[in-house]
Design an enzyme around this catalytic site. Structure first.
Site, PDB file in Angstrom:
ATOM      1  N   HIS A  23       0.755  -1.223   0.040  1.00  0.00           N
ATOM      2  CA  HIS A  23       0.156  -0.149  -0.040  1.00  0.00           C
ATOM      3  C   HIS A  23       0.839   1.233  -0.104  1.00  0.00           C
ATOM      4  CE1 HIS A  23      -4.104  -1.769   1.115  1.00  0.00           C
ATOM      5  NE2 HIS A  23      -3.247  -2.777   0.639  1.00  0.00           N
ATOM      6  N   ASP A 121      -6.193   5.864   2.379  1.00  0.00           N
ATOM      7  CA  ASP A 121      -6.419   4.258   1.899  1.00  0.00           C
ATOM      8  C   ASP A 121      -7.728   3.996   2.070  1.00  0.00           C
ATOM      9  OD1 ASP A 121      -6.174   1.286   1.995  1.00  0.00           O
ATOM     10  OD2 ASP A 121      -4.256   1.985   1.912  1.00  0.00           O
ATOM     11  N   GLN A 349      11.380  -6.516  -7.924  1.00  0.00           N
ATOM     12  CA  GLN A 349      10.453  -7.303  -8.852  1.00  0.00           C
ATOM     13  C   GLN A 349      10.117  -6.695 -10.077  1.00  0.00           C
ATOM     14  OE1 GLN A 349       7.322  -9.645  -6.966  1.00  0.00           O
ATOM     15  NE2 GLN A 349       5.592  -8.240  -7.677  1.00  0.00           N
ATOM     16  N   HIS A 364       1.310 -14.799  -5.747  1.00  0.00           N
ATOM     17  CA  HIS A 364       0.363 -14.710  -4.836  1.00  0.00           C
ATOM     18  C   HIS A 364      -1.144 -13.827  -5.124  1.00  0.00           C
ATOM     19  CE1 HIS A 364       1.970 -10.966  -4.038  1.00  0.00           C
ATOM     20  NE2 HIS A 364       1.174 -10.562  -3.025  1.00  0.00           N
ATOM     21  N   SER A 369       1.350  -6.931  -7.596  1.00  0.00           N
ATOM     22  CA  SER A 369       2.090  -7.952  -8.311  1.00  0.00           C
ATOM     23  C   SER A 369       1.500  -8.281  -9.749  1.00  0.00           C
ATOM     24  CB  SER A 369       2.209  -9.219  -7.628  1.00  0.00           C
ATOM     25  OG  SER A 369       3.079  -8.960  -6.538  1.00  0.00           O
ATOM     26  N   ASP A 388      -7.859  -9.981  -1.513  1.00  0.00           N
ATOM     27  CA  ASP A 388      -8.619  -9.871  -2.942  1.00  0.00           C
ATOM     28  C   ASP A 388      -8.103 -10.887  -3.867  1.00  0.00           C
ATOM     29  OD1 ASP A 388      -6.298  -8.458  -2.414  1.00  0.00           O
ATOM     30  OD2 ASP A 388      -6.530  -7.271  -4.651  1.00  0.00           O
TER      31      ASP A 388
END
Length: 474
Positions: A23, A121, A349, A364, A369, A388
């Site tokens: 986040h 958020d 990543q 995941h 991602s 989610d």
């Protein structure tokens, strides 16, 4: 007050992310995009997150050097001891502490420098109450995809019609099966505290001035049409990691390399290893910053990867497996890893996914991602953990045809087969699908694209909030 009317102070936006890595990382990209537009940014961050960024990245130095006093951090406690794990087990404690301190925090920030708006958020819509009390507009930033948001929005109706709670093993006759519902919906009691929390947070969003998603219109067009019937002010500004790079490149005139804002020590030795591998020959394995698994699950993945015969780069966080001791893997697996695999504690990543040697991603299915893989054009093998991710994995496999869903399975033989489906048997099919989505994503964040224009609209709407607020002070 004469010249002030024609040249008011720049808008001051306070960002209020939930203090976990995924986040914070994405919210920081949106914050920097607004800073590039001339806004003053105050970014609320936990002491834990701030110390991690200082320890493992150059983010704080870079932002200070680039924007000086226009991008500042407000460091706050998260309520946990410094050495306590910031895992899903402790997220409630962090939430409660943030909720308790929100009123005093926003009063302090608004008193120091009038706040134009708060971008909060979507997990912390309790801040709407404080914003309304202070007369500050608030925009909700959802860090999940529109599909999951829309599912959460419809949970009350699903309870009313008897589709929830799930009864036994039956499946709904629909694209979204019971097993694909977000993990919070997998409860026996409709009054389950976490399910009720998700319902409340989602419905609270209707009180906000606007709603922001990290996605792009072409990817989620159909579900966004449903969302916009209930939330008229929706901005789709993603994929944000790519969007920020392009806007920075426009300013600097050169391709920007934005460092991943990691809470973990990044091991860049994996890039040198990837440089030695053939094109599209490596499956990248990472389960994000929060996923936890048993040792049995770890070994199931390991056997499946080794038996597939494919090369692999595997991120194994120090806290990935409870009770796991480094170096305790069977000798034969360590040997197999040395022959075809490489392991690190954390990887860069975005850079890994964009490397020419990477041909697939065992993930995941976290939203960040998922987007990063789509932008890079890399097919996914999905093993969702919670929240989610169950829904994301279904959409990846069935709606976008961008990978395979291994939901709720950790069987070495299934793993082996799916890895080879992605990397060999159906390789061209999946690369074709992800390649089209990758192009659409890049078009969306290019000047004139849907996300580029949506961000421009968000910028102008916040400026209008500032102008309105300034006139009210005269």
């Amino acid at each position: 007050m004469d010249s002030g009317l024609s040249d008011p102070l720049p808008p001051h936006v306070v960002f209020y992310p939930f203090p976990i890595q995924s986040h914070v990382n994405t919210t920081m990209s949106l914050a920097e995009l607004l800073c590039l537009a001339g806004f003053r940014i105050t970014f609320v961050i936990s002491e834990h997150g701030h110390s991690r960024l200082a320890q493992y990245t150059d983010t704080l130095r870079r932002l200070s050097a680039s924007y000086r006093e226009e991008f500042v951090f407000k460091v706050v406690p998260d309520g946990l001891d410094p050495d306590a794990p910031r895992s899903d087990d402790n997220l409630w404690k962090i939430y409660d502490n943030y909720q308790k301190d929100a009123g005093s925090l926003f009063r302090e920030l608004n008193g120091a420098s009038p706040v134009t708006c708060i971008i909060a958020d979507g997990l912390m819509t309790f801040s709407i109450d404080v914003a309304e009390e202070l007369g500050i507009p608030l925009i909700v930033f959802r860090l999940i995809g529109p599909q999951c948001f829309w599912t959460y929005f419809n949970v009350p109706q699903m309870i009313e019609t008897g589709d929830l709670p799930i009864k036994g093993e039956e499946d709904m006759e629909a694209f979204i099966r019971c097993s694909d519902l977000p993990s919070f919906c997998r409860v026996a009691d409709p009054l389950d505290p976490f399910l009720q929390y998700i319902i409340a947070e989602t419905l609270q969003t209707k009180r906000a001035q606007a709603l922001v998603f990290n996605t792009f219109d072409q990817l989620d067009r159909t579900v966004l049409e449903h969302v916009r019937k209930h939330f008229p002010n929706v901005y789709t500004v993603g994929p944000l990691h790519k969007h920020l790079k392009l806007r920075l490149a426009q300013v600097s005139g050169a391709q920007s390399q934005v460092q991943f804002n990691s809470f973990w020590q990044v091991d860049r030795s994996c890039i040198a290893w990837l440089n030695k591998q053939p094109p599209r020959s490596v499956i990248y394995v990472s389960f994000g910053s929060l996923t936890r698994m048993t040792r049995e699950q770890l070994m199931g993945f390991w056997h499946g990867l080794v038996n597939s015969g494919q090369r692999f780069l595997w991120v194994i966080r120090p806290d990935l497996v409870a009770g796991h001791e480094q170096g305790s893997e069977p000798i034969e697996l360590r040997k197999a890893t040395e022959e075809r695999g490489y392991m690190v504690g954390w990887a860069p990543q975005e850079e890994v996914l964009e490397h020419s040697a990477v041909g697939a991603f065992l993930t995941h299915s976290g939203w960040n991602s998922t987007l990063e893989s789509l932008v890079a054009g890399v097919p996914m093998l999905c093993w969702p953990y919670y929240a989610d991710q169950q829904l994301n994995s279904r959409v990846v496999s069935e709606a976008w045809k961008a990978g395979l869903d291994m939901k709720d399975i950790c069987d070495r033989e299934v793993m082996q087969k799916m890895v080879n489906d992605l990397m060999v048997d159906r390789k061209e099919e999946f690369l074709s699908s992800t390649g089209k989505i990758s192009k659409a994503a890049k078009d969306a964040v290019t000047e004139g694209g849907s996300s580029w224009e949506s961000l421009d609209c968000l910028i102008e709407d916040i400026k209008a909030m500032r102008a309105c607020s300034y006139r009210c002070l005269q």
